[in-house]
Design a protein around this motif. Structure first.
Motif, PDB file in Angstrom:
ATOM      1  N   SER A 276      -5.196  -9.915 -16.248  1.00  0.00           N
ATOM      2  CA  SER A 276      -4.668  -8.150 -14.825  1.00  0.00           C
ATOM      3  C   SER A 276      -5.878  -8.216 -14.055  1.00  0.00           C
ATOM      4  CB  SER A 276      -5.355  -6.928 -15.992  1.00  0.00           C
ATOM      5  OG  SER A 276      -5.284  -6.468 -15.803  1.00  0.00           O
ATOM      6  N   SER A 277      -7.160  -8.803 -13.980  1.00  0.00           N
ATOM      7  CA  SER A 277      -8.898  -8.874 -13.168  1.00  0.00           C
ATOM      8  C   SER A 277      -7.751  -9.725 -12.236  1.00  0.00           C
ATOM      9  CB  SER A 277      -9.108  -9.096 -13.951  1.00  0.00           C
ATOM     10  OG  SER A 277      -9.907  -8.272 -14.731  1.00  0.00           O
ATOM     11  N   ALA A 278      -6.836 -10.757 -12.532  1.00  0.00           N
ATOM     12  CA  ALA A 278      -6.838 -11.338 -10.800  1.00  0.00           C
ATOM     13  C   ALA A 278      -5.707 -10.547 -10.661  1.00  0.00           C
ATOM     14  CB  ALA A 278      -6.369 -12.462 -12.016  1.00  0.00           C
ATOM     15  N   THR A 279      -4.863  -9.850 -10.995  1.00  0.00           N
ATOM     16  CA  THR A 279      -3.826  -9.120 -10.930  1.00  0.00           C
ATOM     17  C   THR A 279      -4.315  -8.437  -9.897  1.00  0.00           C
ATOM     18  OG1 THR A 279      -2.553  -9.602 -12.442  1.00  0.00           O
ATOM     19  CG2 THR A 279      -1.556  -8.122 -11.341  1.00  0.00           C
ATOM     20  N   ASP A 280      -5.733  -7.332 -10.240  1.00  0.00           N
ATOM     21  CA  ASP A 280      -6.282  -6.400  -9.401  1.00  0.00           C
ATOM     22  C   ASP A 280      -6.542  -6.735  -8.036  1.00  0.00           C
ATOM     23  OD1 ASP A 280      -5.861  -4.690 -11.136  1.00  0.00           O
ATOM     24  OD2 ASP A 280      -7.210  -4.350 -12.396  1.00  0.00           O
ATOM     25  N   GLN A 281      -7.646  -8.097  -8.168  1.00  0.00           N
ATOM     26  CA  GLN A 281      -7.957  -8.671  -6.878  1.00  0.00           C
ATOM     27  C   GLN A 281      -6.902  -9.552  -6.027  1.00  0.00           C
ATOM     28  OE1 GLN A 281     -10.888 -12.116  -7.930  1.00  0.00           O
ATOM     29  NE2 GLN A 281     -11.613 -11.673 -10.019  1.00  0.00           N
ATOM     30  N   LEU A 282      -6.104  -9.445  -6.429  1.00  0.00           N
ATOM     31  CA  LEU A 282      -4.708  -9.558  -5.657  1.00  0.00           C
ATOM     32  C   LEU A 282      -4.066  -8.797  -5.118  1.00  0.00           C
ATOM     33  CD1 LEU A 282      -2.274 -11.822  -4.445  1.00  0.00           C
ATOM     34  CD2 LEU A 282      -0.985 -11.206  -7.044  1.00  0.00           C
ATOM     35  N   LEU A 283      -4.134  -8.103  -5.654  1.00  0.00           N
ATOM     36  CA  LEU A 283      -4.357  -6.140  -4.917  1.00  0.00           C
ATOM     37  C   LEU A 283      -5.057  -6.223  -3.616  1.00  0.00           C
ATOM     38  CD1 LEU A 283      -2.487  -4.478  -7.894  1.00  0.00           C
ATOM     39  CD2 LEU A 283      -1.062  -5.643  -6.159  1.00  0.00           C
ATOM     40  N   THR A 284      -5.592  -5.743  -4.082  1.00  0.00           N
ATOM     41  CA  THR A 284      -6.870  -5.998  -3.526  1.00  0.00           C
ATOM     42  C   THR A 284      -7.777  -6.356  -2.537  1.00  0.00           C
ATOM     43  OG1 THR A 284      -8.227  -4.776  -5.402  1.00  0.00           O
ATOM     44  CG2 THR A 284      -9.361  -4.861  -2.974  1.00  0.00           C
ATOM     45  N   PHE A 285      -7.327  -7.467  -1.957  1.00  0.00           N
ATOM     46  CA  PHE A 285      -7.760  -8.792  -1.188  1.00  0.00           C
ATOM     47  C   PHE A 285      -6.264  -9.382  -0.483  1.00  0.00           C
ATOM     48  CE2 PHE A 285     -11.298  -8.575  -4.245  1.00  0.00           C
ATOM     49  CZ  PHE A 285     -12.779  -8.032  -3.498  1.00  0.00           C
ATOM     50  N   CYS A 286      -5.730  -9.100  -0.855  1.00  0.00           N
ATOM     51  CA  CYS A 286      -4.158  -9.914  -0.616  1.00  0.00           C
ATOM     52  C   CYS A 286      -3.146  -9.317  -0.504  1.00  0.00           C
ATOM     53  CB  CYS A 286      -4.200 -11.466  -1.726  1.00  0.00           C
ATOM     54  SG  CYS A 286      -2.570 -12.110  -1.105  1.00  0.00           S
ATOM     55  N   VAL A 287      -2.714  -8.316  -0.666  1.00  0.00           N
ATOM     56  CA  VAL A 287      -1.652  -7.371  -0.453  1.00  0.00           C
ATOM     57  C   VAL A 287      -1.080  -6.342  -0.200  1.00  0.00           C
ATOM     58  CG1 VAL A 287       0.534  -6.939  -1.824  1.00  0.00           C
ATOM     59  CG2 VAL A 287      -0.247  -9.073  -2.736  1.00  0.00           C
ATOM     60  N   ASP A 288      -3.009  -5.687  -0.870  1.00  0.00           N
ATOM     61  CA  ASP A 288      -3.058  -4.201  -0.214  1.00  0.00           C
ATOM     62  C   ASP A 288      -3.007  -4.528   1.470  1.00  0.00           C
ATOM     63  OD1 ASP A 288      -2.062  -2.493  -2.407  1.00  0.00           O
ATOM     64  OD2 ASP A 288      -4.305  -2.545  -2.796  1.00  0.00           O
ATOM     65  N   PRO A 289      -3.818  -5.922   1.751  1.00  0.00           N
ATOM     66  CA  PRO A 289      -4.243  -5.927   3.436  1.00  0.00           C
ATOM     67  C   PRO A 289      -2.414  -5.853   4.242  1.00  0.00           C
ATOM     68  CG  PRO A 289      -5.964  -6.552   2.306  1.00  0.00           C
ATOM     69  CD  PRO A 289      -5.076  -5.681   1.102  1.00  0.00           C
TER      70      PRO A 289
END
Length: 386
Positions: A276-289
């Motif tokens: 869950s935390s890894a997915t949040d990081q993926l969203l924040t630093f990769c997918v959202d930008p």
């Protein structure tokens, strides 16, 4: 084409291709596969995440589903669905740092190649735009296309440069593993027998052919003639440590590449701890930008300033990337509905369930437990129950 492939494979420029031995070619191919596995795993992960996003369209700040919505979420063109289209877009972005999308007859196509002419104070021009085997016979201006850029540095070149230095350690580890499985020995020869021509021929046959088969075979017999005495000085070792070291170094390459993409390495190496935390990081630093980059280019080109200020725009919704379990999230769902943040259909949309075509499903509810301080004081003074 071979020259460009050689430069890309070895990271060297300004050199003509040179003949390589079978062993050197195998080493180059191994380097290519390790490098490509790490890089393309990251690209595929970013593409998979973006393809799960919903491209929501708004008119007058009200969400509407029309032709533009269908174009980005279902069918960009007659040969691709939205998932294949977005995967190709992401692949072009990360492999070449830029991606060009052209609109032809109301259909969107990701260009495979093009020539860009940059002008500082005027619109850039795009020539020789090719999609598949078809090349457009016209020049496109910047305002006629969707042109996406990532960073000023080419991600492919950076990861290749990293691997050129780290790949030496992997090659050393592989050679060490090969040596651990090899066999060495000494051959004692009678000096007088070496002067015999027939003996020298037998010795050369053993040295060049027989001994190679003997060393490589699982079970074999080595013929030793009079005047020759073979003594093994080392035996094959099958330690698992050397293979784990190689695996660890290959995993390091994947981790370094993932960090360059802003992807948590745990999502690539298969770790199931704290996903869950890894997915949040993926969203924040990769997918959202990446989503911001794409939606900004779409809004400025397909809606324009006037349309955007009127509330007409497209937004890439990344909330669908993270899986939501209905039972484990029931408490949070209740809080969201009871606080009036979302309506029932909003929740059903997040859960992937069909919407309810009733007016009450679009209404927002607030429980009676919520009240302003003034209302609470009035109720207490009047003896009412809040």
């Amino acid at each position: 084409m071979a020259f460009h492939f050689w430069k890309w494979l070895t990271g060297k420029t300004g050199e003509e291709p040179k003949p390589v031995t079978e062993g050197e070619f195998f080493d180059l191919a191994t380097d290519l596969y390790i490098r490509e596995l790490a890089f393309q795993s990251c690209v595929n992960l970013a593409g998979n995440a973006l393809s799960k996003c919903e491209f929501k369209t708004f008119e007058g700040d009200v969400e509407k589903k029309g032709a533009e919505y269908y174009l980005w979420n279902i069918e960009p063109n007659q040969n691709q669905n939205s998932t294949a289209f977005l995967h190709k877009l992401v692949h072009q972005l990360y492999n070449t740092r830029t991606a060009l999308v052209v609109d032809q007859g109301g259909k969107l196509y990701v260009a495979d190649s093009y020539v860009r002419r940059e002008y500082a104070l005027y619109e850039d021009l795009f020539e020789q735009v090719t999609v598949g085997e078809f090349t457009f016979g016209r020049t496109f201006s910047q305002s006629e296309v969707l042109f996406f850029e990532l960073t000023q540095e080419n991600m492919r070149r950076i990861t290749n440069g990293l691997y050129l230095s780290y790949g030496k350690l992997i090659a050393y580890g592989m050679k060490g593993y090969q040596k651990s499985r090899g066999e060495k020995g000494t051959m004692s020869l009678d000096v007088q027998m070496m002067s015999n021509a027939d003996f020298r021929k037998r010795y050369e046959a053993i040295q060049n052919a027989d001994f190679r088969r003997f060393a490589e075979a699982e079970n074999a017999i080595l013929p030793v003639y009079k005047g020759m005495d073979y003594t093994a000085i080392s035996s094959k070792t099958y330690s698992a440590d050397s293979t784990r070291d190689i695996r660890s170094m290959i995993d390091d390459v994947t981790d370094f590449t993932a960090r360059g993409f802003g992807i948590p390495p745990a999502l690539l190496n298969g770790s199931v701890q704290d996903v869950s935390s890894a997915t949040d990081q993926l969203l924040t630093f990769c997918v959202d930008p990446l989503a911001d980059n794409i939606q900004e280019e779409i809004n400025r080109k397909r809606y324009g300033k006037a349309g955007y200020l009127r509330g007409n725009y497209l937004r890439v919704d990344t909330s669908a990337i993270k899986h939501i379990d209905l039972l484990s999230s029931s408490g949070n769902i209740d809080k969201l509905v009871s606080s009036g943040v979302v309506c029932i259909n909003d929740i059903r949309g997040l859960l992937g369930q069909p919407l309810i075509n009733e007016p009450w499903a679009w209404e927002h509810f607030i429980t009676k437990n919520y009240a302003t301080v003034e209302e609470l004081l009035k109720a207490l003074e009047g003896g009412e129950t809040v």
